[in-house]
Design a protein around this motif. Structure first.
Motif, PDB file in Angstrom:
ATOM      1  N   LYS A 190      -8.119  13.837  -9.157  1.00 54.39           N
ATOM      2  CA  LYS A 190      -9.092  12.869  -8.661  1.00 54.39           C
ATOM      3  C   LYS A 190      -8.579  11.443  -8.885  1.00 54.39           C
ATOM      4  O   LYS A 190      -8.673  10.583  -8.014  1.00 54.39           O
ATOM      5  CB  LYS A 190     -10.438  13.069  -9.363  1.00 54.39           C
ATOM      6  N   HIS A 191      -8.025  11.229 -10.081  1.00 58.16           N
ATOM      7  CA  HIS A 191      -7.476   9.905 -10.402  1.00 58.16           C
ATOM      8  C   HIS A 191      -6.336   9.554  -9.444  1.00 58.16           C
ATOM      9  O   HIS A 191      -6.241   8.421  -8.965  1.00 58.16           O
ATOM     10  CB  HIS A 191      -6.987   9.895 -11.855  1.00 58.16           C
TER      11      HIS A 191
ATOM     12  N   SER B  31      -5.573   5.899  -2.759  1.00 60.48           N
ATOM     13  CA  SER B  31      -6.413   5.137  -1.830  1.00 60.48           C
ATOM     14  C   SER B  31      -6.263   3.641  -2.071  1.00 60.48           C
ATOM     15  O   SER B  31      -6.086   2.856  -1.139  1.00 60.48           O
ATOM     16  CB  SER B  31      -7.872   5.558  -2.005  1.00 60.48           C
ATOM     17  N   TRP B  32      -6.304   3.238  -3.358  1.00 56.40           N
ATOM     18  CA  TRP B  32      -6.160   1.814  -3.674  1.00 56.40           C
ATOM     19  C   TRP B  32      -4.755   1.323  -3.360  1.00 56.40           C
ATOM     20  O   TRP B  32      -4.570   0.198  -2.903  1.00 56.40           O
ATOM     21  CB  TRP B  32      -6.508   1.559  -5.145  1.00 56.40           C
TER      22      TRP B  32
ATOM     23  N   ASN C  66      -1.735  -2.150   2.774  1.00 53.82           N
ATOM     24  CA  ASN C  66      -2.287  -2.691   4.022  1.00 53.82           C
ATOM     25  C   ASN C  66      -2.576  -4.184   3.893  1.00 53.82           C
ATOM     26  O   ASN C  66      -2.306  -4.959   4.816  1.00 53.82           O
ATOM     27  CB  ASN C  66      -3.563  -1.946   4.416  1.00 53.82           C
ATOM     28  N   ALA C  67      -3.118  -4.572   2.742  1.00 59.30           N
ATOM     29  CA  ALA C  67      -3.418  -5.987   2.521  1.00 59.30           C
ATOM     30  C   ALA C  67      -2.131  -6.812   2.484  1.00 59.30           C
ATOM     31  O   ALA C  67      -2.066  -7.908   3.053  1.00 59.30           O
ATOM     32  CB  ALA C  67      -4.200  -6.162   1.222  1.00 59.30           C
TER      33      ALA C  67
END
Length: 198
Positions: free
Chosen positions: A84-85, A91-92, A98-99
């Motif tokens: 999960k981590h 995702s981050w 992307n940023a």
């Protein structure tokens, strides 16, 4: 009375069978808890297997089963937590990439917008410079005059609206009065022939 060797052997065999039954129940309880993804702990196993927690601690086979089940549960829990981590971190990480990829485009866009703002500010200064001081004063005076005229026209419009409403009310009253008079006239005309017939 002393027990014979046959009775002792039978009692030992019965005791071993009971112990084996308890261990089988412990194995089933652990399997059920794993399938249900319940909390694998000594008390939960003891309750599910209908044995005492003391048995689970004192019997070496039962203790080994419980320790292994608890260790597996912890490692499975740790693995799920780690997965999960990792998903959250991925995702981050993707958002950050992307940023970062978007940052140069946004910086260019900001630069273009600043240049455009500078050009427009320059045009405003040119317009201010083109209009002489007298013209500005004249335009200000004319603007004030037009605002006063607009107020006067608005007041006149309001008065005319009030007069129009009064005239409409009078007209409705007159129409009603004329209708009443016509009705009286008709009634009078019908009354006269009736007297002549008598």
């Amino acid at each position: 009375m002393t027990a014979g060797p046959g009775q002792t052997a039978a009692a030992i065999a019965a005791r071993r069978q009971q112990t084996q039954d308890k261990i089988t129940r412990v194995q089933k309880a652990i399997g059920q808890l794993r399938r249900e993804r319940g909390r694998v702990a000594v008390r939960a196993i003891a309750e599910r297997a209908a044995v005492s927690p003391t048995f689970l601690y004192e019997n070496p086979d039962a203790r080994a089963l419980v320790q292994q089940a608890v260790a597996d549960s912890k490692s499975r829990h740790d693995r799920r937590t780690s997965e999960k981590h990792e998903q959250i971190e991925a995702s981050w990480r993707e958002r950050a990439l992307n940023a970062e990829a978007e940052l140069p485009r946004i910086q260019n866009e900001v630069l273009v917008q600043r240049q455009r703002i500078g050009e427009l500010m320059g045009q405003l200064r040119e317009v201010d410079g083109m209009v002489p001081g007298d013209s500005v004063q004249h335009l200000t005076t004319e603007n004030t005059t037009l605002k006063r005229r607009l107020q006067q026209v608005t007041q006149e419009h309001r008065k005319l609206q009030e007069r129009l409403e009064g005239a409409r009310t009078n007209l409705r009253f007159s129409d009603k009065r004329i209708a009443d008079l016509e009705l009286q006239l008709l009634e009078a005309q019908h009354a006269v022939p009736a007297r002549e017939r008598q």
